[in-house]
Motif scaffolding. Sequence first.
Motif, PDB file in Angstrom:
ATOM      1  N   LEU A   1       0.826  -1.208   0.000  1.00 56.96           N
ATOM      2  CA  LEU A   1       0.000   0.000   0.000  1.00 56.96           C
ATOM      3  C   LEU A   1       0.860   1.257   0.000  1.00 56.96           C
ATOM      4  O   LEU A   1       1.745   1.424   0.842  1.00 56.96           O
ATOM      5  CB  LEU A   1      -0.926   0.000   1.226  1.00 56.96           C
TER       6      LEU A   1
ATOM      7  N   THR B   1     -10.867   6.755   4.086  1.00 63.42           N
ATOM      8  CA  THR B   1      -9.582   7.344   4.467  1.00 63.42           C
ATOM      9  C   THR B   1      -8.626   7.543   3.291  1.00 63.42           C
ATOM     10  O   THR B   1      -7.532   8.066   3.475  1.00 63.42           O
ATOM     11  CB  THR B   1      -8.884   6.459   5.530  1.00 63.42           C
ATOM     12  N   HIS B   2      -9.029   7.108   2.099  1.00 58.91           N
ATOM     13  CA  HIS B   2      -8.171   7.249   0.916  1.00 58.91           C
ATOM     14  C   HIS B   2      -8.981   7.907  -0.205  1.00 58.91           C
ATOM     15  O   HIS B   2      -9.904   7.299  -0.739  1.00 58.91           O
ATOM     16  CB  HIS B   2      -7.653   5.887   0.451  1.00 58.91           C
ATOM     17  N   SER B   3      -8.613   9.125  -0.529  1.00 59.40           N
ATOM     18  CA  SER B   3      -9.349   9.873  -1.546  1.00 59.40           C
ATOM     19  C   SER B   3      -8.675   9.745  -2.906  1.00 59.40           C
ATOM     20  O   SER B   3      -7.550   9.260  -3.030  1.00 59.40           O
ATOM     21  CB  SER B   3      -9.443  11.348  -1.147  1.00 59.40           C
TER      22      SER B   3
ATOM     23  N   TYR C   1      -3.580   9.499  -5.643  1.00 58.80           N
ATOM     24  CA  TYR C   1      -4.373   8.335  -5.269  1.00 58.80           C
ATOM     25  C   TYR C   1      -3.564   7.378  -4.410  1.00 58.80           C
ATOM     26  O   TYR C   1      -2.340   7.477  -4.318  1.00 58.80           O
ATOM     27  CB  TYR C   1      -4.888   7.618  -6.514  1.00 58.80           C
ATOM     28  N   SER C   2      -4.263   6.460  -3.767  1.00 60.66           N
ATOM     29  CA  SER C   2      -3.631   5.394  -2.995  1.00 60.66           C
ATOM     30  C   SER C   2      -3.799   4.089  -3.754  1.00 60.66           C
ATOM     31  O   SER C   2      -4.803   3.879  -4.439  1.00 60.66           O
ATOM     32  CB  SER C   2      -4.263   5.296  -1.604  1.00 60.66           C
ATOM     33  N   HIS C   3      -2.798   3.212  -3.620  1.00 61.15           N
ATOM     34  CA  HIS C   3      -2.845   1.971  -4.391  1.00 61.15           C
ATOM     35  C   HIS C   3      -2.077   0.876  -3.677  1.00 61.15           C
ATOM     36  O   HIS C   3      -1.209   1.144  -2.837  1.00 61.15           O
ATOM     37  CB  HIS C   3      -2.270   2.196  -5.790  1.00 61.15           C
TER      38      HIS C   3
ATOM     39  N   GLU D   1       0.169   5.424  -0.091  1.00 65.95           N
ATOM     40  CA  GLU D   1      -0.919   6.381   0.091  1.00 65.95           C
ATOM     41  C   GLU D   1      -0.568   7.741  -0.509  1.00 65.95           C
ATOM     42  O   GLU D   1       0.569   8.210  -0.439  1.00 65.95           O
ATOM     43  CB  GLU D   1      -1.238   6.534   1.586  1.00 65.95           C
ATOM     44  N   ASP D   2      -1.577   8.365  -1.121  1.00 66.67           N
ATOM     45  CA  ASP D   2      -1.473   9.732  -1.650  1.00 66.67           C
ATOM     46  C   ASP D   2      -0.297   9.899  -2.600  1.00 66.67           C
ATOM     47  O   ASP D   2       0.495  10.841  -2.502  1.00 66.67           O
ATOM     48  CB  ASP D   2      -1.385  10.745  -0.495  1.00 66.67           C
TER      49      ASP D   2
ATOM     50  N   VAL E   1      -7.187   2.273  -4.509  1.00 67.64           N
ATOM     51  CA  VAL E   1      -7.857   2.235  -3.208  1.00 67.64           C
ATOM     52  C   VAL E   1      -8.565   3.562  -2.976  1.00 67.64           C
ATOM     53  O   VAL E   1      -7.919   4.614  -2.893  1.00 67.64           O
ATOM     54  CB  VAL E   1      -6.852   1.965  -2.068  1.00 67.64           C
ATOM     55  N   VAL E   2      -9.891   3.529  -2.903  1.00 65.92           N
ATOM     56  CA  VAL E   2     -10.695   4.718  -2.606  1.00 65.92           C
ATOM     57  C   VAL E   2     -11.702   4.326  -1.539  1.00 65.92           C
ATOM     58  O   VAL E   2     -12.552   3.456  -1.758  1.00 65.92           O
ATOM     59  CB  VAL E   2     -11.421   5.248  -3.861  1.00 65.92           C
TER      60      VAL E   2
END
Length: 211
Positions: free
Chosen positions: A49, A76-78, A139-141, A51-52, A72-73
């Motif tokens: 993971l 807590t993950h935009s 994004y988060s992935h 994030e951002d 990942v949306v």
Amino acid sequence: MALPPLATVADLEAAMRLDAGSLSTAQADLALRRASARVRSYTRQDITLVEDDTIDVPGGGRVLAVPQRPLVVDATHSLTVVEISVPGSVETTLTEDTDFTRLGNELTRGYPWYAPTRTMGWPWRQQQGVWAPTVRLTYSHGYAEVPDDIVDIVLDLASMNLSNPENLRSISIDDYARTFASETIGNATLTSGHKADLRPYKRSAFSVVPS
């Protein structure tokens, strides 16, 4: 930012059927980092993971597949999507379910329901229903927990490296002889079986420019 190994020393000791603490931490960490790098290089994915993350990706079509998966949306993950029509031009921030729709790892540009107004975020003269030439994603992935099949491959590679640290083809002591698999010589590499198992995680190559 260095990414963490895709398996732990404890996992490696269990896979090699060793007691906890049997392996040198430095050697085990190195073996896991090398194995993880092999997997990430082949799949072109971070896997763990992140994030951002902000990157610029090429647009120009109606469907844009995010380069790192899974997207990942959640609460807590935009996801922030910004179109850049021409370098140095005005940037347009888009709204999900108004300007584009999201399905899995793909973002589909919406069509305005009437023309030629600036609905759906499109400026005048820009082709409707198609992403701008450049799209900036924040994004988060990746996976909060690494999938078991990837962990298995990393442990397999790391075990190969540790079983033959001196890169020997074979050893012979008195009446004992052992021949090592070719994959363990010079650094364990992915086998055809490994690659087949990793294929669902692999993405095709295209250039992305970190922002």
